[in-house]
Design an enzyme around this catalytic site. Structure first.
Site, PDB file in Angstrom:
ATOM      1  N   GLU A   1      10.414   5.685  17.722  1.00  0.00           N
ATOM      2  CA  GLU A   1      10.028   6.896  18.449  1.00  0.00           C
ATOM      3  C   GLU A   1       8.533   6.909  18.721  1.00  0.00           C
ATOM      4  O   GLU A   1       7.755   6.316  17.964  1.00  0.00           O
ATOM      5  CB  GLU A   1      10.459   8.152  17.674  1.00  0.00           C
ATOM      6  CG  GLU A   1       9.998   8.200  16.252  1.00  0.00           C
ATOM      7  CD  GLU A   1      10.778   9.219  15.399  1.00  0.00           C
ATOM      8  OE1 GLU A   1      12.017   9.138  15.340  1.00  0.00           O
ATOM      9  OE2 GLU A   1      10.118  10.083  14.805  1.00  0.00           O
TER      10      GLU A   1
ATOM     11  N   LYS B   1       4.727   7.847  18.707  1.00  0.00           N
ATOM     12  CA  LYS B   1       3.853   8.549  17.757  1.00  0.00           C
ATOM     13  C   LYS B   1       2.992   9.488  18.584  1.00  0.00           C
ATOM     14  O   LYS B   1       2.081   9.061  19.296  1.00  0.00           O
ATOM     15  CB  LYS B   1       2.994   7.540  16.986  1.00  0.00           C
ATOM     16  CG  LYS B   1       2.153   8.192  15.912  1.00  0.00           C
ATOM     17  CD  LYS B   1       1.607   7.156  14.955  1.00  0.00           C
ATOM     18  CE  LYS B   1       0.892   7.773  13.780  1.00  0.00           C
ATOM     19  NZ  LYS B   1      -0.283   8.554  14.137  1.00  0.00           N
TER      20      LYS B   1
ATOM     21  N   ASP C   1       0.301  12.190  19.652  1.00  0.00           N
ATOM     22  CA  ASP C   1      -1.076  12.382  19.196  1.00  0.00           C
ATOM     23  C   ASP C   1      -1.402  13.868  19.205  1.00  0.00           C
ATOM     24  O   ASP C   1      -2.001  14.388  20.137  1.00  0.00           O
ATOM     25  CB  ASP C   1      -2.014  11.604  20.119  1.00  0.00           C
ATOM     26  CG  ASP C   1      -3.318  11.284  19.434  1.00  0.00           C
ATOM     27  OD1 ASP C   1      -3.442  11.588  18.233  1.00  0.00           O
ATOM     28  OD2 ASP C   1      -4.219  10.751  20.093  1.00  0.00           O
TER      29      ASP C   1
ATOM     30  N   TYR D   1      10.267  15.854  14.154  1.00  0.00           N
ATOM     31  CA  TYR D   1      10.492  14.451  13.808  1.00  0.00           C
ATOM     32  C   TYR D   1      11.004  14.205  12.394  1.00  0.00           C
ATOM     33  O   TYR D   1      11.310  13.086  12.044  1.00  0.00           O
ATOM     34  CB  TYR D   1       9.275  13.572  14.110  1.00  0.00           C
ATOM     35  CG  TYR D   1       7.979  13.944  13.411  1.00  0.00           C
ATOM     36  CD1 TYR D   1       7.889  14.003  12.029  1.00  0.00           C
ATOM     37  CD2 TYR D   1       6.844  14.195  14.161  1.00  0.00           C
ATOM     38  CE1 TYR D   1       6.707  14.331  11.404  1.00  0.00           C
ATOM     39  CE2 TYR D   1       5.641  14.516  13.538  1.00  0.00           C
ATOM     40  CZ  TYR D   1       5.586  14.592  12.153  1.00  0.00           C
ATOM     41  OH  TYR D   1       4.415  14.909  11.541  1.00  0.00           O
TER      42      TYR D   1
ATOM     43  N   LYS E   1       0.336   0.774  15.936  1.00  0.00           N
ATOM     44  CA  LYS E   1      -0.669   1.415  16.782  1.00  0.00           C
ATOM     45  C   LYS E   1      -0.848   0.653  18.086  1.00  0.00           C
ATOM     46  O   LYS E   1      -0.828  -0.576  18.094  1.00  0.00           O
ATOM     47  CB  LYS E   1      -2.007   1.462  16.047  1.00  0.00           C
ATOM     48  CG  LYS E   1      -2.015   2.387  14.848  1.00  0.00           C
ATOM     49  CD  LYS E   1      -1.922   3.826  15.291  1.00  0.00           C
ATOM     50  CE  LYS E   1      -2.109   4.803  14.170  1.00  0.00           C
ATOM     51  NZ  LYS E   1      -3.468   5.012  13.762  1.00  0.00           N
TER      52      LYS E   1
ATOM     53  N   CYS F   1     -41.140   9.700  23.342  1.00  0.00           N
ATOM     54  CA  CYS F   1     -39.963  10.575  23.325  1.00  0.00           C
ATOM     55  C   CYS F   1     -39.719  11.143  24.725  1.00  0.00           C
ATOM     56  O   CYS F   1     -40.644  11.712  25.328  1.00  0.00           O
ATOM     57  CB  CYS F   1     -40.189  11.708  22.319  1.00  0.00           C
ATOM     58  SG  CYS F   1     -38.920  12.988  22.436  1.00  0.00           S
TER      59      CYS F   1
ATOM     60  N   CYS G   1     -40.515  15.163  24.323  1.00  0.00           N
ATOM     61  CA  CYS G   1     -41.820  15.742  23.984  1.00  0.00           C
ATOM     62  C   CYS G   1     -42.975  14.766  24.182  1.00  0.00           C
ATOM     63  O   CYS G   1     -44.136  15.136  24.035  1.00  0.00           O
ATOM     64  CB  CYS G   1     -41.817  16.286  22.557  1.00  0.00           C
ATOM     65  SG  CYS G   1     -41.853  14.991  21.319  1.00  0.00           S
TER      66      CYS G   1
ATOM     67  N   CYS H   1     -38.032   9.776  17.348  1.00  0.00           N
ATOM     68  CA  CYS H   1     -39.191  10.585  17.706  1.00  0.00           C
ATOM     69  C   CYS H   1     -39.707  11.165  16.396  1.00  0.00           C
ATOM     70  O   CYS H   1     -38.941  11.763  15.630  1.00  0.00           O
ATOM     71  CB  CYS H   1     -38.786  11.696  18.662  1.00  0.00           C
ATOM     72  SG  CYS H   1     -40.013  12.992  18.796  1.00  0.00           S
TER      73      CYS H   1
ATOM     74  N   CYS I   1     -40.802  18.766  18.393  1.00  0.00           N
ATOM     75  CA  CYS I   1     -40.118  18.286  19.599  1.00  0.00           C
ATOM     76  C   CYS I   1     -39.014  19.279  19.978  1.00  0.00           C
ATOM     77  O   CYS I   1     -38.128  19.565  19.172  1.00  0.00           O
ATOM     78  CB  CYS I   1     -39.515  16.910  19.318  1.00  0.00           C
ATOM     79  SG  CYS I   1     -38.409  16.333  20.598  1.00  0.00           S
TER      80      CYS I   1
END
Ligand code: IVH
Length: 682
Positions: free
Chosen positions: A121, A123, A125, A233, A322, A417, A420, A435, A441
């Site tokens: 069956e 799987k 998600d 299930y 999987k 950065c 900043c 940074c 910042c």
């Protein structure tokens, strides 16, 4: 038809009963049989008639009525629910060989080499759920939680149309627990994200997160607006009655009682047929109406299931194969640099939007400079994007060769950065650019404030990312402490902020003043101090003062605090700027009860006494970070698998350690399960 029915109580009672039966039957035909007899408009008309009758005679309302799927008044918390039969997880197989190994192990254990009948069956998600029926009436819905204790989400599950409030037909046991997956079909996911965009809210990352978020609502009226479905299930606890003796027959029985079961479920004999099923389903996967992340194979016979039993927290008689991460080809349009809460500058790929695994992807994280070098990436390149479950989309590789390289641009890393302008520092062992301007910042300030307000920190409802960006940009706040002196006039001046939402937000900020020490410590955003470490520190020291006064030595005495965390903690509390912010927060009224220093002996930690191994590449963290997090939960982390290993975390391209774990029957989990475990802290 007039809205208000002209009926006596008795006539109304008879008609209401008949309408309920009809509506239940149409619901069943729609969800379980996938064979509707009427269209949505006709269904709505019947439902409206029933609502009108119930409005006329409220005594006729009952909790099992199809009109009651609209949700009810919000709860303040979810109660805990104990699972009498634990909700287990599944072992994984990542290729055909591992799947064949599964059948061989079963045959050896059963001492019988004949082919086994498996039920194959999809799987799904989504989010696992347990539904309890007494005498055929739904009395409780619960999440899986840690497998032993979940949360009571009865009000939320009642809003889901494919969950029977009352079982159909007869022959069900007086007590029946049905388990399954609640998920959001792709079309429903796209619809709620489209709506979120219109409302300027943050869209969900994927259907699974959206389903989990929808179920986590304390206000079931919100859940009712989400087009969730539930597919049964398995069974949990049952009492009395007669049940079939195989998985497939049980599923057919559940379908008759009114549940939605997966119509791609199939019983096959032998492992070759399982491999064949995998190939067929993989071909169907892109066109399914919902996300799946693999296939579950279950030994069909309950008699054999019983003989096989369990290992660790998974049954021996089932395995999840999987799917590899879904991939798609697109173009890299640009690379931008984001500054995170700790100053880390992360390259983010801007991609030509591409549909992968049911979601449109337009950004991918590139982690660091080394990753860009490894990929040999240039702007304009054609790239393969990969999306695995919950993990952030990644660029798997560059497609080179055929395309002409004119117009491709090298990716230049900033020297300063991007927000900043201060110089960036590179820490060699982590290949991370940072940074160094800390909370001066604006990017780091914004992230620090977002973290401070987030759900696991001070949980300030309604203080979203966009509002924080505006507050900092308009210089209305400079630090988290300034939140507490905001005025209604200042808030009303912001985009899309009406006076009602402004006063709600002020109330939420005021309410957040009352917090707990672990939350406060977590909210401070000390590097490497996540939710679990914050709890450990709070429980060990009891008060903020004691923690502030501690030194590296005292911190190292806290079980599972290592030198890295100890350094970050002492560094944090020796920075005068941080101390000033803490003082202003206290002055603004932020407070919490002190804690009686608790038992933080290693045995008290959730993974105490367990031995874990990490292998392969993790997409969301280094193995070192994974190790540190496991140790914070009390586990010992070693480099090799043995019979004593409790669990192996297998990342991408795991090799010999994974094989060894399988041969020794050691529990194996993937990155997604690992993240879920860290999130829960058990
Ligand atoms: S059976 C003892 N069947 O996968 C067996 N699980 O790691 C219990 N899942 O969280 C699970 N689709 O929610 C089973 N057809 C399916 C499933 C399924 C999805 C989820 C389940 C659990 C996880 C197992």
């Amino acid at each position: 038809m007039s809205d208000k029915p002209n009926l006596s109580f008795k006539q109304a009672a008879i008609e209401a009963e008949a309408l309920r039966e009809q509506l239940d039957q149409h619901n069943y035909r729609y969800y379980s049989l996938d064979d509707p007899q009427i269209d949505d408009a006709e269904y709505d008309q019947l439902l409206r008639r029933l609502e009108n009758i119930e409005a006329l005679y409220p005594a006729l309302r009952n909790p099992e009525s199809p009109t009651q799927r609209v949700g009810s008044a919000p709860l303040s918390i979810f109660e805990s629910v104990e699972h009498k039969v634990p909700m287990l997880s599944l072992a994984n197989a990542f290729n055909d060989d591992e799947l064949r190994g599964f059948e061989r192990r079963l045959q050896t254990r059963l001492d019988d080499n004949s082919p086994i009948t498996f039920v194959c069956e999809p799987k799904l998600d989504g989010v696992a759920v347990s539904l309890l029926y007494r005498d055929g009436v739904l009395v409780q819905g619960a999440t899986r939680g840690d497998g032993f204790t979940g949360e009571n989400i009865t009000a939320n599950v009642r809003t889901i149309a494919s969950i029977p409030l009352k079982l159909k037909g007869q022959g069900f046991p007086p007590m029946l627990e049905v388990r399954g997956e609640i998920y959001l079909p792709r079309a429903g996911f796209n619809a709620i994200n489209a709506e979120a965009l219109v409302k300027d809210e943050k869209p969900f990352v994927n259907p699974r997160n959206a389903a989990a978020g929808s179920l986590r609502q304390l206000d079931s009226r919100i859940t009712a607006t989400r087009p969730l479905e539930m597919c049964a299930y398995s069974l949990g606890q049952t009492e009395g009655g007669q049940l079939p003796d195989s998985h497939l027959a049980t599923m057919l029985q559940l379908k008759e009682w009114g549940f939605l079961t997966n119509n791609l479920m199939e019983a096959v004999v032998g492992i070759d047929a399982c491999v064949d099923y995998y190939q067929r389903l993989e071909a169907l996967r892109p066109n399914l109406a919902y996300d799946i992340d693999g296939i579950v194979y279950k030994v069909d016979s309950f008699h054999l299931q019983q003989a096989l039993g369990f290992v660790a927290r998974a049954p021996r008689w089932a395995i999840a194969r999987k799917f590899p991460a879904e991939e798609a080809i697109t173009r890299l349009l640009d690379v931008e640099f984001q500054v995170g809460r700790t100053g880390a500058v992360t390259p983010v790929a801007r991609l030509e939007p591409v549909f992968v695994g049911g979601v449109t992807v337009s950004n991918a994280s590139l982690h660091n400079e080394d990753e860009i070098k490894r990929l040999g990436l240039r702007i304009g390149d054609q790239v393969v994007v990969r999306r695995a479950g919950d993990v952030i989309p990644q660029i798997a590789r560059v497609i080179s060769g055929e395309i002409d390289s004119d117009g491709l641009k090298n990716i230049l890393f900033p020297k300063t950065c991007p927000v900043c302008g201060s110089p960036l520092q590179r820490s060699d062992e982590q290949a991370v650019l940072r940074c160094i301007d800390g909370l001066v910042c604006p990017a780091q300030r914004k992230e620090a404030i977002k973290h401070f307000a987030s759900r696991k920190a001070l949980d300030i409802d309604g203080l979203g990312d966009k509002i924080i960006d505006q507050l900092v940009d308009a210089k209305l706040i400079h630090s988290v402490a300034d939140l507490f002196s905001l005025s209604i006039e200042q808030l009303v001046g912001l985009e899309r902020m009406a006076s009602k939402s402004a006063s709600n937000l002020l109330a939420a900020i005021a309410a957040a003043r009352h917090t707990t020490l672990p939350r406060f410590l977590y909210a401070l955003g000390i590097r490497e101090v996540g939710e679990t470490t914050a709890k450990l520190l709070a429980n060990h020291f009891g008060t903020l003062e004691k923690l502030q006064e501690s030194n590296v030595e005292a911190l190292l005495a806290v079980p599972s605090i290592g030198p890295v965390v100890a350094d970050f903690v002492t560094e944090f509390f020796s920075n005068p700027h941080h101390l000033a912010i803490i003082a202003s927060l206290r002055e603004a009224g932020v407070h919490w009860p002190d804690i009686q220093p608790a038992d933080t002996k290693p045995q008290a930690l959730p993974l105490a006494g367990q031995i874990w191994v990490l292998t392969g590449t993790l997409a969301t963290m280094s193995r070192g970070e994974g190790k540190e997090q496991l140790e914070a939960l009390g586990a010992k982390v070693t480099g090799s698998v043995s019979a004593k290993t409790t669990c192996l975390v297998a990342g991408e391209s795991a090799g010999s350690k994974l094989d060894k774990a399988r041969s020794l029957d050691v529990q194996v989990i993937d990155e997604k399960e690992f993240l879920a475990l860290l999130e829960k802290g058990t």
